[in-house]
Scaffold this motif. Structure first.
Motif, PDB file in Angstrom:
ATOM      1  N   PRO A 324     -47.439 -70.357  24.553  1.00 31.63           N
ATOM      2  CA  PRO A 324     -46.424 -70.742  23.556  1.00 31.63           C
ATOM      3  C   PRO A 324     -47.051 -70.855  22.175  1.00 31.63           C
ATOM      4  N   GLU A 325     -46.218 -70.829  21.155  1.00 30.84           N
ATOM      5  CA  GLU A 325     -46.716 -70.912  19.781  1.00 30.84           C
ATOM      6  C   GLU A 325     -47.518 -72.190  19.576  1.00 30.84           C
ATOM      7  N   PHE A 348     -58.990 -77.451  21.643  1.00 32.27           N
ATOM      8  CA  PHE A 348     -58.788 -76.789  22.942  1.00 32.27           C
ATOM      9  C   PHE A 348     -57.789 -75.639  22.801  1.00 32.27           C
ATOM     10  N   GLU A 349     -56.677 -75.894  22.121  1.00 37.02           N
ATOM     11  CA  GLU A 349     -55.653 -74.861  21.949  1.00 37.02           C
ATOM     12  C   GLU A 349     -56.189 -73.693  21.123  1.00 37.02           C
ATOM     13  N   LEU A 350     -56.995 -74.017  20.140  1.00 38.47           N
ATOM     14  CA  LEU A 350     -57.591 -72.978  19.302  1.00 38.47           C
ATOM     15  C   LEU A 350     -58.569 -72.126  20.117  1.00 38.47           C
TER      16      LEU A 350
END
Length: 467
Positions: A324-325, A348-350
């Motif tokens: 997801p975005e 973490f998302e990066l």
């Protein structure tokens, strides 16, 4: 060397005792009596080569001779109690001389400005920063045996110095076991009627120990450079890049567990700390991730948990799945009680969206994030401060991340010659007026960065400077 490890455990329990002259003398003499002269000498070479990793073999040899001679003279029964104190004072005076034969250190002058016991303790506490890139290259079997047969004692001393200098961040028990095992292999195989077969067998048997030395030196170097909190982030990012489909809730406890292992074992004198704790950590990681990732499942099939850990460590980044975005944390979230956790989740998302971005870049981003939180969360206008920080990064960050991700992605996917060829073509397109000499310099510069800093287990301080 089992007796050495037993002694190290004993010394660990007395480390907090009063560090007066009698304590220093008794500590050294106890070590000398329990180990015996040769084992004491071996341990002295290893510990001083770790401490003074930039020293020459000759400097270490001179220091070791003086320390062993002092212990041999002053630790015998009936020796005058003042013998050791007088001898160690003479060593300190020699260290402070203009033409000292001992390893040089920029802090020596400060220690020499002190007097008495404080001067000696100050000099003893000096140490060089560890080598960021291990320098030891193992010679061929033939070269090993040639050097060993020429002078076994000199061969052993030089090996201990070079190996301990290169892998000085590995826990001391691991380093002791590894060097003892290696010298035993050489002395056995170089007199064997079939040395090639002997070396093959012995190297297979010590494979786990060799890998443990290599990887524990890397993780403990990272722990020493980063500290517990930042090494947790580094490990979390690595897991996110290997298993990008896993959730933050799955991976963050594993990253915390790994950081706890390093905090307990990197400076531990317990012989089994690192292999035992890493095996326990591997079992936890396999329990969480083997069912979610096919590559993890393959690594986790082995019966030897340490070998499974090595397999997991060597896994390359996985392709990014459809995610997801990206939702960036709000200013309120960053400065809330859970602000640190939000910052970690953001990294973490990066990491899982940029599977090949190197650890050194993520480390810089985490530092910038923590500095911004530290400065802005106590500011009068928190939101304005954080917004200003975001503007400073501005539009330049996404392209930079993509370039770093692309560079390391190509390095991972291509062989080195094809990687350099692709790099030259890309630079030539971007810089059509550049001379061949300049292009060549830029290619070598970027190729050097990629080969050293794109792998996850890259030297942290060296690569931070390169970024």
């Amino acid at each position: 060397m089992k007796v050495a490890l037993a002694l190290l455990l004993l010394l660990a329990t007395t480390h907090a005792m009063h560090r007066g002259q009698a304590y220093v003398r008794d500590k050294v003499c106890q070590e000398f009596r329990i180990l015996g002269k040769e084992n004491f000498r071996t341990l002295t070479i290893i510990t001083n080569s770790r401490k003074y990793s930039n020293a020459t073999f000759e400097e270490i040899s001179y220091l070791v001779r003086e320390i062993v001679s002092l212990a041999e003279t002053c630790c015998t029964e009936g020796a005058d109690p003042s013998c050791y104190d007088a001898g160690s004072s003479a060593l300190s005076a020699k260290s402070c001389g203009r033409s000292s034969p001992f390893p040089s250190h920029p802090g020596t002058a400060g220690c020499c400005a002190q007097e008495g016991l404080e001067q000696k303790l100050c000099l003893a506490a000096l140490r060089h920063p560890p080598q960021q890139l291990p320098q030891y290259l193992q010679p061929s079997n033939e070269e090993l045996c040639q050097a060993f047969k020429k002078d076994p004692k000199d061969f052993a001393d030089r090996f201990l110095h070079e190996y301990a200098s290169s892998y000085g961040q590995a826990p001391l028990p691991v380093l002791l076991s590894s060097t003892t095992s290696f010298l035993s292999m050489v002395s056995t195989c170089c007199i064997s009627p079939t040395p090639t077969t002997c070396f093959l067998k012995e190297k297979m048997e010590r494979k786990t120990l060799s890998l443990l030395t290599l990887l524990s030196n890397r993780v403990c170097s990272r722990f020493a450079a980063y500290g517990k909190d930042k090494v947790t982030i580094s490990y979390l990012a690595s897991l996110a890049q290997k298993v990008p489909a896993a959730s933050f809730e799955d991976l963050f406890p594993l990253a915390e567990d790994a950081a706890e292992v390093f905090s307990q074992c990197c400076d531990s004198l317990a012989e089994d700390c690192m292999p035992k704790k890493l095996s326990e950590h591997t079992a936890k990681a396999c329990g969480v991730l083997a069912a979610r990732d096919e590559r993890f499942a393959v690594c986790c099939k082995g019966k030897n948990l340490m070998q499974n850990y090595f397999c997991i460590s060597a896994l390359p980044p996985a392709p990014t799945p459809k995610l997801p975005e990206l939702q960036k944390p709000t200013n309120g979230q960053l400065c809330s009680e859970e602000g640190a956790r939000h910052a970690k989740r953001s990294l973490f998302e990066l990491a899982r969206r940029h599977p090949s971005i190197p650890d050194a870049v993520l480390s810089k981003l985490y530092d910038a994030s923590e500095n911004a939180r530290g400065e802005c969360c106590s500011a009068k206008d928190t939101s304005a401060c954080l917004d200003s920080k975001r503007l400073q990064v501005g539009e330049g960050l996404p392209p930079f991340l993509e370039k770093a991700n692309q560079l390391c992605g190509q390095y991972t996917q291509l062989n080195f010659l094809d990687f350099k060829k692709r790099l030259r073509e890309s630079l030539a397109q971007r810089m059509p007026e550049a001379s061949p000499e300049l292009l060549g310099q830029l290619v070598e510069q970027r190729a050097d960065f990629a080969s050293t800093c794109c792998p996850h287990n890259s030297p942290p301080l060296y690569c931070a400077a390169k970024v």
